[in-house]
Design an enzyme around this catalytic site. Structure first.
Site, PDB file in Angstrom:
ATOM      1  N   SER A  67       0.812  -1.222   0.000  1.00 39.70           N
ATOM      2  CA  SER A  67       0.000   0.000   0.000  1.00 39.70           C
ATOM      3  C   SER A  67       0.845   1.272   0.000  1.00 39.70           C
ATOM      4  O   SER A  67       1.612   1.497  -0.912  1.00 39.70           O
ATOM      5  CB  SER A  67      -0.963  -0.040   1.185  1.00 39.70           C
ATOM      6  OG  SER A  67      -1.912   0.973   1.068  1.00 39.70           O
ATOM      7  N   HIS A  68       0.748   2.059   1.067  1.00 43.43           N
ATOM      8  CA  HIS A  68       1.418   3.350   1.111  1.00 43.43           C
ATOM      9  C   HIS A  68       2.808   3.264   1.733  1.00 43.43           C
ATOM     10  O   HIS A  68       3.467   4.292   1.890  1.00 43.43           O
ATOM     11  CB  HIS A  68       0.548   4.309   1.918  1.00 43.43           C
ATOM     12  CG  HIS A  68       0.135   3.691   3.218  1.00 43.43           C
ATOM     13  ND1 HIS A  68      -0.810   2.708   3.287  1.00 43.43           N
ATOM     14  CD2 HIS A  68       0.565   3.884   4.469  1.00 43.43           C
ATOM     15  CE1 HIS A  68      -0.947   2.317   4.544  1.00 43.43           C
ATOM     16  NE2 HIS A  68      -0.125   3.019   5.282  1.00 43.43           N
TER      17      HIS A  68
ATOM     18  N   ASP B 188      -2.343   6.521  -3.374  1.00 46.34           N
ATOM     19  CA  ASP B 188      -1.220   5.815  -2.746  1.00 46.34           C
ATOM     20  C   ASP B 188      -0.649   4.727  -3.648  1.00 46.34           C
ATOM     21  O   ASP B 188      -1.025   4.604  -4.814  1.00 46.34           O
ATOM     22  CB  ASP B 188      -1.648   5.234  -1.391  1.00 46.34           C
ATOM     23  CG  ASP B 188      -2.581   4.048  -1.540  1.00 46.34           C
ATOM     24  OD1 ASP B 188      -3.308   4.001  -2.552  1.00 46.34           O
ATOM     25  OD2 ASP B 188      -2.582   3.165  -0.668  1.00 46.34           O
TER      26      ASP B 188
ATOM     27  N   ASP C 198      -0.954   1.471  -4.141  1.00 46.01           N
ATOM     28  CA  ASP C 198      -1.812   0.535  -4.871  1.00 46.01           C
ATOM     29  C   ASP C 198      -3.131   1.161  -5.321  1.00 46.01           C
ATOM     30  O   ASP C 198      -4.010   0.458  -5.826  1.00 46.01           O
ATOM     31  CB  ASP C 198      -2.079  -0.706  -4.016  1.00 46.01           C
ATOM     32  CG  ASP C 198      -2.782  -0.370  -2.719  1.00 46.01           C
ATOM     33  OD1 ASP C 198      -2.558   0.725  -2.186  1.00 46.01           O
ATOM     34  OD2 ASP C 198      -3.577  -1.195  -2.241  1.00 46.01           O
TER      35      ASP C 198
ATOM     36  N   ASP D  10      -5.717   2.717  -3.714  1.00 44.48           N
ATOM     37  CA  ASP D  10      -7.019   2.703  -3.040  1.00 44.48           C
ATOM     38  C   ASP D  10      -7.257   3.927  -2.159  1.00 44.48           C
ATOM     39  O   ASP D  10      -8.383   4.186  -1.746  1.00 44.48           O
ATOM     40  CB  ASP D  10      -7.248   1.389  -2.272  1.00 44.48           C
ATOM     41  CG  ASP D  10      -6.138   1.077  -1.277  1.00 44.48           C
ATOM     42  OD1 ASP D  10      -5.186   1.876  -1.170  1.00 44.48           O
ATOM     43  OD2 ASP D  10      -6.230   0.020  -0.625  1.00 44.48           O
ATOM     44  N   ARG D  11      -6.211   4.692  -1.894  1.00 45.68           N
ATOM     45  CA  ARG D  11      -6.412   5.890  -1.057  1.00 45.68           C
ATOM     46  C   ARG D  11      -6.489   7.152  -1.905  1.00 45.68           C
ATOM     47  O   ARG D  11      -6.024   7.173  -3.045  1.00 45.68           O
ATOM     48  CB  ARG D  11      -5.254   6.055  -0.083  1.00 45.68           C
ATOM     49  CG  ARG D  11      -5.164   4.953   0.928  1.00 45.68           C
ATOM     50  CD  ARG D  11      -4.096   5.250   1.951  1.00 45.68           C
ATOM     51  NE  ARG D  11      -4.175   4.254   3.015  1.00 45.68           N
ATOM     52  CZ  ARG D  11      -3.638   4.379   4.205  1.00 45.68           C
ATOM     53  NH1 ARG D  11      -2.961   5.474   4.499  1.00 45.68           N
ATOM     54  NH2 ARG D  11      -3.760   3.436   5.122  1.00 45.68           N
TER      55      ARG D  11
ATOM     56  N   THR E  26     -12.098  -0.415  12.080  1.00 46.73           N
ATOM     57  CA  THR E  26     -11.125   0.011  11.064  1.00 46.73           C
ATOM     58  C   THR E  26     -10.814  -1.134  10.099  1.00 46.73           C
ATOM     59  O   THR E  26     -10.705  -2.281  10.511  1.00 46.73           O
ATOM     60  CB  THR E  26      -9.845   0.458  11.779  1.00 46.73           C
ATOM     61  OG1 THR E  26     -10.158   1.607  12.552  1.00 46.73           O
ATOM     62  CG2 THR E  26      -8.745   0.800  10.795  1.00 46.73           C
TER      63      THR E  26
ATOM     64  N   LYS F 269     -11.662   0.286  -1.246  1.00 42.64           N
ATOM     65  CA  LYS F 269     -11.692   1.732  -1.383  1.00 42.64           C
ATOM     66  C   LYS F 269     -11.009   2.085  -2.698  1.00 42.64           C
ATOM     67  O   LYS F 269     -10.290   1.266  -3.270  1.00 42.64           O
ATOM     68  CB  LYS F 269     -11.022   2.405  -0.199  1.00 42.64           C
ATOM     69  CG  LYS F 269      -9.608   1.966   0.069  1.00 42.64           C
ATOM     70  CD  LYS F 269      -9.172   2.447   1.454  1.00 42.64           C
ATOM     71  CE  LYS F 269      -7.806   1.905   1.791  1.00 42.64           C
ATOM     72  NZ  LYS F 269      -7.684   1.476   3.175  1.00 42.64           N
TER      73      LYS F 269
ATOM     74  N   ARG G 206      -2.404   5.339  17.557  1.00 43.16           N
ATOM     75  CA  ARG G 206      -3.158   6.406  16.910  1.00 43.16           C
ATOM     76  C   ARG G 206      -4.163   6.978  17.908  1.00 43.16           C
ATOM     77  O   ARG G 206      -4.906   6.231  18.534  1.00 43.16           O
ATOM     78  CB  ARG G 206      -3.915   5.878  15.701  1.00 43.16           C
ATOM     79  CG  ARG G 206      -3.027   5.179  14.685  1.00 43.16           C
ATOM     80  CD  ARG G 206      -3.697   5.182  13.310  1.00 43.16           C
ATOM     81  NE  ARG G 206      -3.122   4.238  12.369  1.00 43.16           N
ATOM     82  CZ  ARG G 206      -1.965   4.407  11.720  1.00 43.16           C
ATOM     83  NH1 ARG G 206      -1.252   5.504  11.940  1.00 43.16           N
ATOM     84  NH2 ARG G 206      -1.522   3.499  10.871  1.00 43.16           N
TER      85      ARG G 206
HETATM   86  C1  G1P Z   1      -4.527   1.873   8.352  1.00 41.58           C
HETATM   87  C2  G1P Z   1      -5.715   2.788   8.447  1.00 41.58           C
HETATM   88  C3  G1P Z   1      -6.989   2.022   8.178  1.00 41.58           C
HETATM   89  C4  G1P Z   1      -6.877   1.318   6.822  1.00 41.58           C
HETATM   90  C5  G1P Z   1      -5.620   0.486   6.768  1.00 41.58           C
HETATM   91  C6  G1P Z   1      -5.401  -0.111   5.393  1.00 41.58           C
HETATM   92  O1  G1P Z   1      -4.620   0.865   9.312  1.00 41.58           O
HETATM   93  O2  G1P Z   1      -5.790   3.424   9.691  1.00 41.58           O
HETATM   94  O3  G1P Z   1      -8.077   2.888   8.202  1.00 41.58           O
HETATM   95  O4  G1P Z   1      -7.988   0.509   6.601  1.00 41.58           O
HETATM   96  O5  G1P Z   1      -4.485   1.278   7.085  1.00 41.58           O
HETATM   97  O6  G1P Z   1      -5.232   0.868   4.416  1.00 41.58           O
HETATM   98  P1  G1P Z   1      -3.924   0.923  10.752  1.00 41.58           P
HETATM   99  O7  G1P Z   1      -2.454   1.111  10.516  1.00 41.58           O
HETATM  100  O8  G1P Z   1      -4.510   2.085  11.466  1.00 41.58           O
HETATM  101  O9  G1P Z   1      -4.285  -0.389  11.385  1.00 41.58           O
HETATM  102 ZN    ZN Z   2      -3.417   1.326  -0.375  1.00 44.26          ZN
END
Ligand code: G1P
Ligand code: ZN
Length: 545
Positions: A115-116, A279, A281, A283-284, A346, A378, A498
């Site tokens: 992902s990011h 991001d 991949d 999705d953000r 989440t 997403k 967080r």
């Molecule tokens: C984070 C984000 C959450 C999202 C996830 C995947 O997870 O807070 O909303 O679904 O990345 O993109 P976290 O690191 O808080 O568990």
């Molecule tokens: Zn992502």
């Protein structure tokens, strides 16, 4: 040309998928048999095995993407997969995979992405598995995969030449049809059905200026086809749209910190009208106006309130959903529209059941994720197009649309404070402490604020009745403000705490305050209640969003 080889292996003990699949430093994935063990565990736990299954695979282009895809192609073939669709050059965004699974009624898909998280030799890598509804595998599937990974003692792989990932069309590996597909066209077609491309095209060629920053990740190829080729935006609307294995050295994370170049331009004196980023991949999303940042929570509320302007949502919304830490801005809209609004833990997978049951149309998270029933992930580019559709119809600035929204519904001031890479033990102790104390906060007063509800969030899925508890500590005050604490499930080093802080006002004179200032009392309170400094040694968060 190809031969099946059965390779003996010993299990790894750390292949437990988190909220977004298995994510580790790429060096882990490059250990002999590491990737293979995990992929074999996915195949072994498919209903009836992998034989005869149809799957799709692609990734965000990060380092090791191509190598991993060759391994997966050969393992899929040796395990009897009947058809494997592969994104050209190994590329597919997460939303595109979700769409392809649904459109071609495949059994599932494998997405290679962290992902990011940063990429490159020093960065992270990841494997996500999506099921036949197009969404991330639910917990019962990922825990089966994990169980299997603890026992797997052999994997099957075809030996023979690599497949040319650049050439579109079909080839055979053993009895498997490997189909190299255009990664963009199915997705772009779907977007064209949902949004008014004519109106958006007119906007983008009428002097309105936009910047889209792909942060050198996968959405670059989608942005070029959709914004430039199909909608006619000038080439200069695109920033960093060539995917690179190390994302140009940056974090492919669309937020105020990591999309710094874009943010700088959008806050300069000759800023374009609209800015957006996605991001690794895809999705953000982050949405910006001229000198204006739209919080993801507000964005979800604004898309919901204006959904009818987009052809795909013309008949209105069935319902909305947000993750628990996401601000309550969308709740006000849902109330006004007379539709239900669900609060989930989440992670995107919790929206899947609600979407499948047609109980909601739109959903989102504070963490720059927004989406709808069009797929089961997403979707970054989708959110950008939704905004463009609204802008094309309203012909108002981004900041005006947002402030008009606040005037109507009130404003949910919102911030997230992250304490990254803290000591795991300290973080766990802090959460345990909060957990044992949280009930005693009920009814308590902190200066002018009275606690209405304080608990450790436990979600009962309204569709299948399953329970997911321990989803974060929440303290809700009578005036609509909230403090939420949770541990990240996606970090790869130490622990990340967080803290989400939210305040609400309907007072028209207080709509234009600085967020951190507006929330300062609550922020202090959130630190006092959790004794975060005592547990982590940190005086301040490492990232403030
Ligand atoms: C984070 C984000 C959450 C999202 C996830 C995947 O997870 O807070 O909303 O679904 O990345 O993109 P976290 O690191 O808080 O568990
Ligand atoms: Zn992502």
């Amino acid at each position: 040309m190809y031969e099946i080889k059965k390779v003996k292996t010993i299990p790894f003990t750390d292949q437990k998928p988190g909220t977004s699949g298995l994510r580790k430093p790429v060096a882990e994935f490059m250990k002999p048999n590491y990737l293979e063990n995990f992929i074999q565990s996915i195949f072994d736990t498919m209903d009836g095995g992998a034989e005869g299954k149809t799957l799709v695979v692609g990734g965000d282009g990060r380092f090791y993407n191509r190598r991993a895809i060759q391994v997966i192609i050969k393992m899929a073939a040796a395990n009897g997969v009947s058809r494997l669709k592969v994104g050209q050059n190994g590329l597919l965004s997460t939303p595109a995979v979700s769409n392809i699974i649904r459109k071609y009624q495949l059994h599932g898909g494998i997405i290679l992405s962290a992902s990011h998280n940063p990429g490159g030799v020093e960065g992270d890598f990841g494997v996500k598995f999506n099921i036949e509804n197009g969404g991330p595998a639910p917990e019962k599937v990922t825990s089966r995969i994990y169980e299997r990974s603890l026992k797997v003692d052999r994997y099957m792989i075809a030996q023979g030449p690599d497949v040319d990932l650049g050439r579109l069309g079909e080839t055979r590996v053993l009895d498997t049809t490997v189909e190299i597909i255009d990664p963009v066209s199915d997705y772009a077609d779907l977007m064209e059905q949902l949004f008014d491309f004519k109106a958006i095209g007119e906007l983008l060629t009428s002097g309105f200026s936009m910047r889209y920053d792909a942060l050198h990740a996968v959405t670059g190829i989608y942005a070029r086809e959709i914004f430039v080729n199909r909608l006619g935006a000038p080439e200069e609307s695109l920033r960093n749209c060539d995917p690179l294995p190390d994302f140009g050295g940056g974090h492919p994370d669309p937020n105020l910190k990591y999309a710094a170049e874009l943010v700088k331009e959008m806050f300069s004196d000759n800023a374009p009208d609209f800015g957006a980023a996605s991001d690794g991949d895809g999705d953000r999303n982050m949405i910006l106006g001229r000198k204006f940042f739209v919080t993801p929570s507000d964005s979800l509320a604004i898309l919901s309130a204006n959904a009818k302007v987009a052809p795909g949502y013309q008949s209105g919304l069935r319902g909305a959903a947000r993750s628990m830490p996401t601000s309550c801005a969308v709740d006000h809209v849902a109330k006004d529209l007379g539709i239900p609004c669900f609060e989930t833990p989440t992670g995107w997978k919790f929206f899947g059941n609600l979407l499948d049951a047609d109980m909601i149309t739109i959903c989102g998270e504070e963490s720059f994720g927004t989406g709808s029933n069009h797929i089961r992930e997403k979707d970054g580019i989708w959110a950008v197009l939704f905004w463009l559709n609204i802008l094309a119809k309203k012909r108002l600035s981004v900041s005006r649309i947002v402030t008009d929204h606040w005037l109507k519904y009130g404003r949910n001031y919102y911030t997230r404070h992250d304490y990254e890479e803290v000591d795991k033990e300290g973080a766990n102790r802090m959460m345990e402490e909060l957990n044992s104390l949280v009930r005693t906060l009920m009814g308590k007063r902190f200066s002018d604020k009275k606690v209405l509800l304080a608990d450790n969030f436990c979600y009962k899925d309204p569709v299948d009745g399953s329970k997911s508890c321990n989803q974060g500590i929440r303290i809700i005050f009578q005036d609509g403000s909230r403090i939420v604490y949770r541990l990240s499930g996606t970090g790869t080093k130490g622990a990340t705490i967080r803290i989400y802080i939210e305040g609400y006002t309907k007072d028209k004179r207080l709509l234009d305050e600085d967020t951190q200032e507006f929330l300062s009392e609550l922020i202090t309170l959130s630190r006092e209640i959790s004794r975060i400094e005592e547990f982590t040694g940190r005086k301040a968060p490492s990232v403030i969003t």
